[in-house]
Scaffold this motif. Structure first.
Motif, PDB file in Angstrom:
ATOM      1  N   TRP A 124      25.065  34.415  52.625  1.00  0.00           N
ATOM      2  CA  TRP A 124      23.873  34.672  51.822  1.00  0.00           C
ATOM      3  C   TRP A 124      24.121  35.741  50.762  1.00  0.00           C
ATOM      4  O   TRP A 124      24.768  36.758  51.020  1.00  0.00           O
ATOM      5  CB  TRP A 124      22.713  35.086  52.719  1.00  0.00           C
ATOM      6  N   ASP A 125      23.603  35.493  49.553  1.00  0.00           N
ATOM      7  CA  ASP A 125      23.605  36.471  48.476  1.00  0.00           C
ATOM      8  C   ASP A 125      22.212  37.086  48.412  1.00  0.00           C
ATOM      9  O   ASP A 125      21.217  36.363  48.350  1.00  0.00           O
ATOM     10  CB  ASP A 125      23.958  35.779  47.155  1.00  0.00           C
ATOM     11  N   ASP A 126      22.133  38.396  48.406  1.00  0.00           N
ATOM     12  CA  ASP A 126      20.824  39.051  48.416  1.00  0.00           C
ATOM     13  C   ASP A 126      19.976  38.686  47.205  1.00  0.00           C
ATOM     14  O   ASP A 126      18.748  38.830  47.229  1.00  0.00           O
ATOM     15  CB  ASP A 126      20.996  40.576  48.489  1.00  0.00           C
ATOM     16  N   TYR A 160      13.776  32.405  53.073  1.00  0.00           N
ATOM     17  CA  TYR A 160      15.110  32.175  52.502  1.00  0.00           C
ATOM     18  C   TYR A 160      15.100  30.966  51.567  1.00  0.00           C
ATOM     19  O   TYR A 160      15.738  30.965  50.507  1.00  0.00           O
ATOM     20  CB  TYR A 160      16.138  31.962  53.616  1.00  0.00           C
TER      21      TYR A 160
END
Length: 698
Positions: free
Chosen positions: A524-526, A578
């Protein structure tokens, strides 16, 4: 040079690899290295550029370039003097392929395989192209000229090459960045439908001109669009396209399964390789079309694809091999085509006359050589009308049985030919797709054998995770290797969710959730979206996030739908959070051209549509329960989820997974249905007809 030998034959460092593609090049006179630090260190020590060649074992033009150049002593000597040469199997290392394909498309405006890149020892590219002939022709530089020119520039203008490589690398980093935008709405969904409609070939089916790819996710989007918006044109496009493909030469009428793509707009002349992912995605499309239309023709095609997969691609472990080559005996398509002369030796006159008329065979052949534009003398079986529409003749009373007898005769004869090469590596991502396809077909067709096949395949990968501690990308010749990428996680999660909905085995749903949590943790990329590679893995130039839905959907597109479905099943709002952030991460680029992101747009369509959580409580092994599930499936919306709770278990795992099911029990000992919207449920019902009438109404 690596001086290894095998039965006295000179080999290079690829000889110890597992990849079928790398092993195809293990005996080249080129001193190939696999992608590893040893190769880059050698390039630094010897002050040489890297020649990177990326392909895959069933790639026709990869074979052509290998025969022309990499097996040629003159070319190999030049390459060995000039470069440190590295071979990469794009199916083993899609992370490397993605980066350098981006470079190629940026520099040339197009891409493909074999992919050819020349770069500095620190992996920064300054040249990219695809197939390169031995000598320059047709305006395309040849390997000899390219190698000599690179040697000259490296010797005399190295600083300029390094500056160019640095500039290109920075452009790649900039190109792979994305700026978060707003959530997308109905407008982008309608625009996607409009763009597909405008590119639709109403005469031949499919989209655009030649070459034509199946792109099943386009069709899956259109079917969701039809079911939710009741737009008849969307379904008409799907039906015409699926009909046309299954009648064309892209479909193997003798041994089943679909070839990679059609070189012409009529679906006649295919590129003959067969890929596992195409079989999986097309099975999903034909199965869903049957689910909508109840036309048994689509069911038969879907089942024939799976018959091919189980007969040809199935490994002893229960998982599936990657692909069959287009070539055999050095010729593309030789395994699949027929001359009339050969058929006369196999069939009697009546059988040959029938076969020729129905499948459009000609003495001179029914397709032309692309180079000479002359008929080849060979035939590809294809239909101009469905067998059910063939005009009356003396075979009418038993046409199908007669043709099936002929097909079996030709199949038996064809089996005696030299078979195309089998790429026998097992890839996690593609197997995730076939698990999903088998499961969906099992659920829609009520085929327990297909569910068992999907379960056996899934169990192989689950066992690997338990043995190795994480998901790997590739299994080959008894060995797991290469850490899993986002496609491996997202496609396997997709397959496991589908398998749960086919079997209602809570174990598969629990594993899907575990993998989803692991994917979020490591990819995951913030700022939103998933990187292709884990945070624990090697970074090649930069970490990228794929969203383009090409030959297969992107990991981010599949992940969006996975997150949405898991949020609906579990009641965990974090997954929906998400999903929203993922959508925002790519919304600007999707909005520009949604036709390039149909899987993602399909997920957005589902997320905006009316959905229900339908919980069925009862004896999940009983015929009554299975009948309830089958009928509910036939009427619920594509955005809804079905959860099963086994009343015979005192504390079923589904309580842990979906806490809201904890207090949902049978009423009066009968199979009971709870229909919920946003986890607010109506009164339970035990009448199937009453439940059917309520679905979609609350």
């Amino acid at each position: 040079m690596y001086n290894g030998t095998l039965t006295g034959i000179r080999t290079n460092k690829l000889v110890d690899e597992k990849s079928p593609y790398l092993l195809q090049h293990a005996y080249n006179p080129v001193n190939w290295y696999p992608w590893n630090e040893e190769a880059f260190e050698k390039a630094r020590l010897e002050d040489k550029p890297i020649f990177l060649s990326i392909g895959y074992s069933t790639c026709h033009w990869c074979h052509v370039m290998a025969h022309e150049s990499f097996e040629d002593e003159e070319v190999a000597k030049l390459m060995n003097d000039t470069f440190i040469s590295i071979k990469v199997d794009r199916e083993e290392r899609p992370d490397i392929d993605n980066i350098y394909m981006t470079v190629c498309q940026m520099l040339t405006g197009s891409g493909g395989w074999p992919l050819t890149v020349i770069m500095t020892p620190d992996k920064k590219p300054f040249f990219a192209g695809t197939y390169i002939p031995k000598t320059s022709k047709y305006g395309r530089i040849g390997m000899i000229e390219l190698t000599n020119k690179t040697k000259e520039l490296w010797s005399q203008e190295k600083d300029r090459l390094f500056d160019s490589a640095e500039h290109i690398s920075q452009r790649v980093k900039e190109a792979t960045k994305n700026s978060p935008g707003d959530l997308l709405g109905k407008e982008v969904i309608d625009l996607c439908f409009k763009q597909l409609s405008n590119s639709y070939d109403s005469k031949n089916g499919g989209f655009g001109n030649s070459p034509k790819f199946p792109t099943p996710h386009n069709l899956l989007f259109l079917m969701n669009y039809y079911r939710i918006n009741k737009e008849q044109k969307a379904l008409d496009i799907v039906v015409k396209t699926l009909d046309s493909m299954s009648m064309g030469g892209i479909y193997d009428h003798i041994g089943y399964g679909f070839h990679r793509y059609s070189t012409d707009e009529k679906w006649l002349l295919p590129h003959f390789e067969k890929m596992l992912y195409d079989q999986a995605m097309l099975t999903l499309a034909y199965t869903e079309c049957y689910n909508i239309t109840k036309n048994t023709y689509f069911k038969e095609i879907a089942e024939s694809i799976l018959e091919y997969c189980n007969r040809v691609l199935l490994s002893k472990e229960g998982a599936f091999y990657s692909a069959e080559d287009a070539d055999s005996e050095g010729e593309e398509g030789k395994f699949y085509v027929w001359s009339i002369k050969e058929l006369r030796d196999i069939l009697d006159d009546q059988e040959l006359e029938l076969l020729s008329r129905v499948y459009n065979l000609k003495e001179s052949g029914n397709f032309k050589d692309e180079a000479t534009r002359r008929f080849t003398g060979y035939n590809i079986l294809h239909l101009k009308e469905k067998l059910s529409e063939v005009s009356e003749d003396k075979y009418d009373d038993n046409l199908n049985s007669t043709l099936d007898k002929i097909r079996k005769t030709l199949f038996k004869k064809r089996e005696q030919r030299v078979h195309p090469h089998m790429d026998d590596k097992i890839l996690t991502d593609w197997n995730g797709l076939i698990i999903g396809a088998l499961s969906r077909a099992a659920a829609i067709f009520n085929r327990e054998d297909l569910a068992k096949a999907a379960s056996k395949c899934a169990d192989f990968f689950i066992g690997s995770i338990e043995d190795n501690g994480s998901l790997f990308h590739r299994y080959c010749k008894g060995q797991w290797n290469i850490s899993g990428n986002v496609d491996d996680y997202s496609f396997m999660i997709f397959g496991l969710i589908e398998l749960y909905e086919a079997t209602f085995n809570d174990r598969y749903l629990k594993k899907a959730i575990d993998l989803m949590n692991e994917q979020i943790k490591n990819f995951w990329d913030d700022e939103g979206g998933f990187y292709f590679t884990s945070s624990n893995e090697e970074e090649v130039l930069t970490r990228i996030k794929e969203i383009y839905d090409g030959a297969i959907p992107s990991g981010n597109s599949i992940s969006f739908t996975n997150l949405f479905r898991l949020s609906r099943i579990t009641g965990e709002t974090k997954y929906e959070g998400y999903a929203e952030k993922l959508q925002k991460a790519f919304s600007d680029i999707i909005e520009e051209s949604p036709i390039a992101y149909t899987q993602m747009v399909s997920g957005i369509l589902l997320s905006l549509s009316k959905s229900e959580e339908i919980v069925v409580v009862g004896d999940i092994n009983s015929d009554e329960f299975k009948n309830y599930i089958s009928n509910i499936r036939s009427v619920c919306t594509p955005a809804s989820v079905i959860i099963a709770k086994n009343a015979n278990e005192s504390n079923p795992m589904i309580h842990e997974i979906a806490d809201y099911t904890r207090y949902q029990d049978r009423v009066d000992g009968k199979t009971t249905i709870y229909i919920c919207r946003n986890f607010t449920c109506n009164e339970p019902v035990t009448s199937l007809s009453e439940a059917i009438s309520m679905i979609g109404k609350i």
